[in-house]
Design a protein around this motif. Structure first.
Motif: not given
Length: 259
Positions: A1-4, A23-27, A59-60, A69-70
């Motif tokens: 399950m994706t973990r945000t 982790a991926f994402g953020g600004v 890494h998907g 994490a996202l």
């Protein structure tokens, strides 16, 4: 399950990957970048959409499984990766190694000088030239320049000659958080000029009360400088210690003083 998770402060690094992104994402912004460095993370932005697609392909599955994490924010989370390698190569400010041949060279006729925070933009530009992957993107450079203006990002420059003949031949830059200063990237246009830049940064940061230089990526070169692999848990414990009490000295100094 994706973990945000809401932000980098919510990332639990105790069981995070040590050989891949955590982790991926953020600004990317000054506040977010400083928060990441305080947590023992650093960014690797994708240079373009193809690099982001490669991140997703590689890494998907780990993201879908919740192993990576996202972070919220950004049009494409795979355009921004956050890393926290384990082990972490760490140098002590006064223990950067310089080879004997360099010492002989500096005691000879070579005129090399060092400064701090005199040419931050030029050091960034030189560090970005010809590098693959091209992680030092325009967006990241803009944030680093803003942090430099706030006194959190620093550079050391190595110069050859004086006056009109002065030439920038090496340098290093990084971000200071707490007792640590990162070695984000370095460059040289003369053999060993990058080594001088790291040694000089260590000397100046040590004079300001700093206690460790974070080389981020382990490898033969940083080992040759004196970096020692340190368990991430120990590194994070040191990172949480008292901050450097002083400011980075910025005067023009002879490189020969370092040998």
């Amino acid at each position: 399950m994706t973990r945000t998770v809401p932000d980098v402060d919510a990332l639990d690094l105790r069981h995070a990957p040590g050989d891949g992104p955590v982790a991926f994402g953020g600004v990317l912004g000054p506040r977010q970048l400083l928060a990441a460095y305080r947590r023992g993370l650093f960014p690797l932005p994708a240079a373009d959409e193809y690099a982001a697609a490669y991140n997703e392909a590689l890494h998907g599955d780990a993201v879908e499984a919740g192993e990576v994490a996202l972070l919220p924010g950004g049009a494409d989370p795979y355009a921004l990766a956050w890393w926290s390698p384990d082990p972490r190569p760490v140098l002590r400010p006064g223990a950067v190694r310089l080879p004997r041949r360099l010492a002989r060279r500096l005691r000879g006729a070579v005129e090399w000088w060092t400064t701090a925070d005199r040419a931050f933009d030029a050091v960034l530009t030189a560090c970005a030239e010809g590098r693959q992957p091209a992680w030092l993107t325009e967006e990241l450079r803009a944030v680093l320049i803003e942090l430099h203006g706030l006194g959190a990002a620093h550079s050391v420059e190595v110069w050859e000659g004086e006056g009109e003949d002065e030439e920038l031949i090496g340098g290093v830059f990084g971000v200071a958080v707490g007792p640590a200063l990162s070695l984000d990237s370095m460059f040289h246009r003369r053999p060993d000029a990058a080594r001088i830049a790291v040694a000089d940064l260590g000397a100046r940061f040590g004079a300001a009360g700093g206690r460790l230089l974070d080389a981020q990526w382990d490898g033969p070169y940083v080992r040759s400088l004196g970096a020692e692999p340190t368990e991430r848990a120990r590194y994070l414990a040191e990172l949480a210690g008292p901050p450097a009490a002083g400011t980075l000295p910025d005067g023009r100094l002879p490189a020969a003083r370092l040998v």
